[in-house]
Enzyme design. Structure first.
Site, PDB file in Angstrom:
ATOM      1  N   TYR A 102       0.845  -1.206   0.000  1.00 38.26           N
ATOM      2  CA  TYR A 102       0.000   0.000   0.000  1.00 38.26           C
ATOM      3  C   TYR A 102       0.881   1.258   0.000  1.00 38.26           C
ATOM      4  O   TYR A 102       0.549   2.267  -0.619  1.00 38.26           O
ATOM      5  CB  TYR A 102      -0.931  -0.002   1.217  1.00 38.26           C
ATOM      6  CG  TYR A 102      -1.724   1.286   1.368  1.00 38.26           C
ATOM      7  CD1 TYR A 102      -2.579   1.733   0.368  1.00 38.26           C
ATOM      8  CD2 TYR A 102      -1.605   2.071   2.525  1.00 38.26           C
ATOM      9  CE1 TYR A 102      -3.296   2.924   0.507  1.00 38.26           C
ATOM     10  CE2 TYR A 102      -2.311   3.249   2.673  1.00 38.26           C
ATOM     11  CZ  TYR A 102      -3.156   3.674   1.661  1.00 38.26           C
ATOM     12  OH  TYR A 102      -3.850   4.848   1.803  1.00 38.26           O
ATOM     13  N   ARG A 129       1.325   6.979  -6.631  1.00 37.39           N
ATOM     14  CA  ARG A 129       0.216   7.918  -6.815  1.00 37.39           C
ATOM     15  C   ARG A 129       0.704   9.349  -6.592  1.00 37.39           C
ATOM     16  O   ARG A 129       0.418  10.241  -7.393  1.00 37.39           O
ATOM     17  CB  ARG A 129      -0.919   7.554  -5.848  1.00 37.39           C
ATOM     18  CG  ARG A 129      -2.105   8.481  -5.937  1.00 37.39           C
ATOM     19  CD  ARG A 129      -3.320   7.954  -5.178  1.00 37.39           C
ATOM     20  NE  ARG A 129      -3.064   7.640  -3.772  1.00 37.39           N
ATOM     21  CZ  ARG A 129      -4.002   7.255  -2.920  1.00 37.39           C
ATOM     22  NH1 ARG A 129      -5.258   7.115  -3.334  1.00 37.39           N
ATOM     23  NH2 ARG A 129      -3.709   6.969  -1.661  1.00 37.39           N
ATOM     24  N   TYR A 153      -0.848  12.793   6.785  1.00 40.24           N
ATOM     25  CA  TYR A 153      -0.458  11.719   7.703  1.00 40.24           C
ATOM     26  C   TYR A 153       1.044  11.803   7.972  1.00 40.24           C
ATOM     27  O   TYR A 153       1.832  12.065   7.053  1.00 40.24           O
ATOM     28  CB  TYR A 153      -0.739  10.340   7.082  1.00 40.24           C
ATOM     29  CG  TYR A 153      -2.154   9.815   7.209  1.00 40.24           C
ATOM     30  CD1 TYR A 153      -3.085  10.366   8.070  1.00 40.24           C
ATOM     31  CD2 TYR A 153      -2.543   8.710   6.438  1.00 40.24           C
ATOM     32  CE1 TYR A 153      -4.376   9.846   8.160  1.00 40.24           C
ATOM     33  CE2 TYR A 153      -3.829   8.186   6.516  1.00 40.24           C
ATOM     34  CZ  TYR A 153      -4.747   8.761   7.382  1.00 40.24           C
ATOM     35  OH  TYR A 153      -6.013   8.237   7.464  1.00 40.24           O
ATOM     36  N   ARG A 157     -11.594  13.136   2.518  1.00 42.98           N
ATOM     37  CA  ARG A 157     -12.537  12.272   3.258  1.00 42.98           C
ATOM     38  C   ARG A 157     -13.889  12.188   2.572  1.00 42.98           C
ATOM     39  O   ARG A 157     -14.667  11.271   2.823  1.00 42.98           O
ATOM     40  CB  ARG A 157     -12.703  12.793   4.682  1.00 42.98           C
ATOM     41  CG  ARG A 157     -11.405  12.833   5.471  1.00 42.98           C
ATOM     42  CD  ARG A 157     -10.777  11.468   5.590  1.00 42.98           C
ATOM     43  NE  ARG A 157      -9.533  11.504   6.354  1.00 42.98           N
ATOM     44  CZ  ARG A 157      -8.785  10.429   6.557  1.00 42.98           C
ATOM     45  NH1 ARG A 157      -9.124   9.246   6.063  1.00 42.98           N
ATOM     46  NH2 ARG A 157      -7.675  10.529   7.241  1.00 42.98           N
ATOM     47  N   GLU A 212     -13.748  -1.260   6.659  1.00 43.97           N
ATOM     48  CA  GLU A 212     -13.741   0.071   6.043  1.00 43.97           C
ATOM     49  C   GLU A 212     -15.095   0.261   5.365  1.00 43.97           C
ATOM     50  O   GLU A 212     -15.626  -0.673   4.768  1.00 43.97           O
ATOM     51  CB  GLU A 212     -12.590   0.179   5.034  1.00 43.97           C
ATOM     52  CG  GLU A 212     -12.495   1.563   4.414  1.00 43.97           C
ATOM     53  CD  GLU A 212     -11.213   1.753   3.610  1.00 43.97           C
ATOM     54  OE1 GLU A 212     -10.120   1.562   4.189  1.00 43.97           O
ATOM     55  OE2 GLU A 212     -11.319   2.058   2.415  1.00 43.97           O
TER      56      GLU A 212
HETATM   57  C1  3EB Z   1      -7.586   5.847   5.957  1.00 51.51           C
HETATM   58  O1  3EB Z   1      -8.432   6.597   6.417  1.00 51.51           O
HETATM   59  C2  3EB Z   1      -8.059   4.482   5.547  1.00 51.51           C
HETATM   60  O2  3EB Z   1      -5.378   5.542  -0.072  1.00 51.51           O
HETATM   61  O3  3EB Z   1      -6.992   6.222  -1.367  1.00 51.51           O
HETATM   62  C3  3EB Z   1      -9.336   5.167   2.895  1.00 51.51           C
HETATM   63  C4  3EB Z   1      -9.740   5.784   1.707  1.00 51.51           C
HETATM   64  C5  3EB Z   1      -8.036   4.742   3.022  1.00 51.51           C
HETATM   65  C6  3EB Z   1      -8.829   5.965   0.656  1.00 51.51           C
HETATM   66  C7  3EB Z   1      -6.563   5.788  -0.287  1.00 51.51           C
HETATM   67  C8  3EB Z   1      -7.131   4.935   1.977  1.00 51.51           C
HETATM   68  C9  3EB Z   1      -7.526   5.538   0.813  1.00 51.51           C
HETATM   69  O4  3EB Z   1      -6.394   6.146   5.824  1.00 51.51           O
HETATM   70  C10 3EB Z   1      -7.566   4.048   4.251  1.00 51.51           C
END
Ligand code: 3EB
Length: 333
Positions: free
Chosen positions: A141, A148, A202, A215, A321
């Site tokens: 990932y 990306r 992050y 989000r 999820e």
């Molecule tokens: C998170 O909140 C959970 O990498 O495109 C959720 C939605 C998550 C999209 C992405 C990753 C992605 O980090 C993981």
């Protein structure tokens, strides 16, 4: 133009096939269709159907094309495309094949969208094999995130400027890198969650390059308002909470979705509500199905409106999820 999300069954009239902008096939392989369709081969816990077909419908026939391996359909200012890349075709480069494939995929997608004059991504669906596996000293990932982000940078797109699409990134048992996307001439409004650190901020503990998604995304078509809620997990701040407890993770994810909807409602012409949305619930373990479904029942109507898919989540401590889609007729026209 308007855009409608529908579950398809055998009842789709042949004359309507031209009106399908694109969609997804969940579950087992099925007869091929003409429109761009993302294949998500995975078990569907709780479903009696082997296959579930979802589609985005527009009001008249689409234009179809294929460029750089991207199968797409366009209707007015909207475009839906699917690109699948085999990582084996990227072996032997200096970087991990998944990273190279992801970088290539996003560059091709941005190139197509720029060429079409539909540069704004609203929603992206990312699927890859073995998402938590580690190769080249890095979780896959995280390799995906590097590819990306490099494509974003190469194409001069900035995830933190309010333009990051709603997205999900999900692991399947096998198969190619598969990316589906919905894009438009007009941008969607990115929605963030005040309970969570924005993913593009992050800290480096979650990988050398951060994920590029928002989000949620609030989009408008002529007749409708659409809210795409990204894959949402049991994350508060930037940390996983309730490790090992699928039911509590479900409740936390739903609290996050409720907050994303609240944030969107500050901008929406009229409010969206939790029970009025469609949900896709990814379960790492099919054995958690009953517990997750029971936890969803805290809010009436949600479990019934959910499709459950057994798949891997991008952090190994996440068991659930949940993503959502809400749409309503606009009243401000
Ligand atoms: C998170 O909140 C959970 O990498 O495109 C959720 C939605 C998550 C999209 C992405 C990753 C992605 O980090 C993981």
């Amino acid at each position: 133009m308007s855009l409608h999300f529908r579950f398809l069954d055998a009842a789709l009239a042949p004359a309507d096939a031209g009106r399908v902008l694109g969609g997804a096939l969940l579950g087992a392989p099925a007869v091929a269709v003409d429109w761009p369709e993302q294949a998500i081969f995975a078990p569907l816990p709780g479903s009696t159907a082997a296959t579930l077909r979802e589609a985005w419908l527009v009001e008249s026939d689409c234009i179809a094309g294929r460029d750089d391996g991207i199968v797409w359909r366009r209707h007015g200012d909207l475009l839906y495309g699917v690109l699948t890349l085999d990582e084996a075709d990227f072996a032997g480069t200096a970087v991990p094949p998944l990273q190279a494939a992801t970088d290539t995929a996003y560059r091709r997608i941005f190139g197509l969208l720029d060429a079409c004059g539909l540069p704004h991504l609203w929603r992206v669906w990312n699927y890859l094999a073995d998402i938590n596996g580690e190769t080249h000293g890095l979780e896959r990932y995280r390799q995906f995130n590097i590819g990306r982000q490099e494509a974003y940078a190469a194409c001069r797109r900035d995830a933190a400027d309010g333009s990051a699409p709603a997205a999900c990134a999900i692991g399947l048992a096998g198969g190619p890198l598969s990316i589906a996307f919905l894009a438009a001439a007009q941008p969607a409004q990115a929605i963030e969650n005040p309970r969570q650190v924005s993913a593009y901020h992050y800290p480096a503990d979650y990988g050398p390059r951060s994920p590029t998604f928002s989000r949620g995304a609030l989009a408008r078509t002529d007749g409708r308002e659409l809210l795409f809620v990204s894959g949402t997990a049991s994350i508060v701040g930037h940390r996983t909470v309730h490790a090992g407890d699928a039911a509590e993770q479900t409740r936390e994810a739903m609290r996050n979705i409720a907050v994303v909807i609240d944030e969107a409602n500050r901008l929406a012409a009229r409010p969206f509500a939790l029970p009025a949305a469609d949900y896709r619930v990814y379960l790492r373990h099919a054995a958690d199905y009953a517990a997750v479904r029971a936890a969803l029942a805290d809010t009436p109507g949600i479990a019934e409106a959910a499709v459950f898919v057994q798949a891997d989540i991008c952090r190994s401590d996440l068991l659930v999820e949940i993503e959502a889609l809400a749409a309503h007729v606009r009243v401000d026209d």
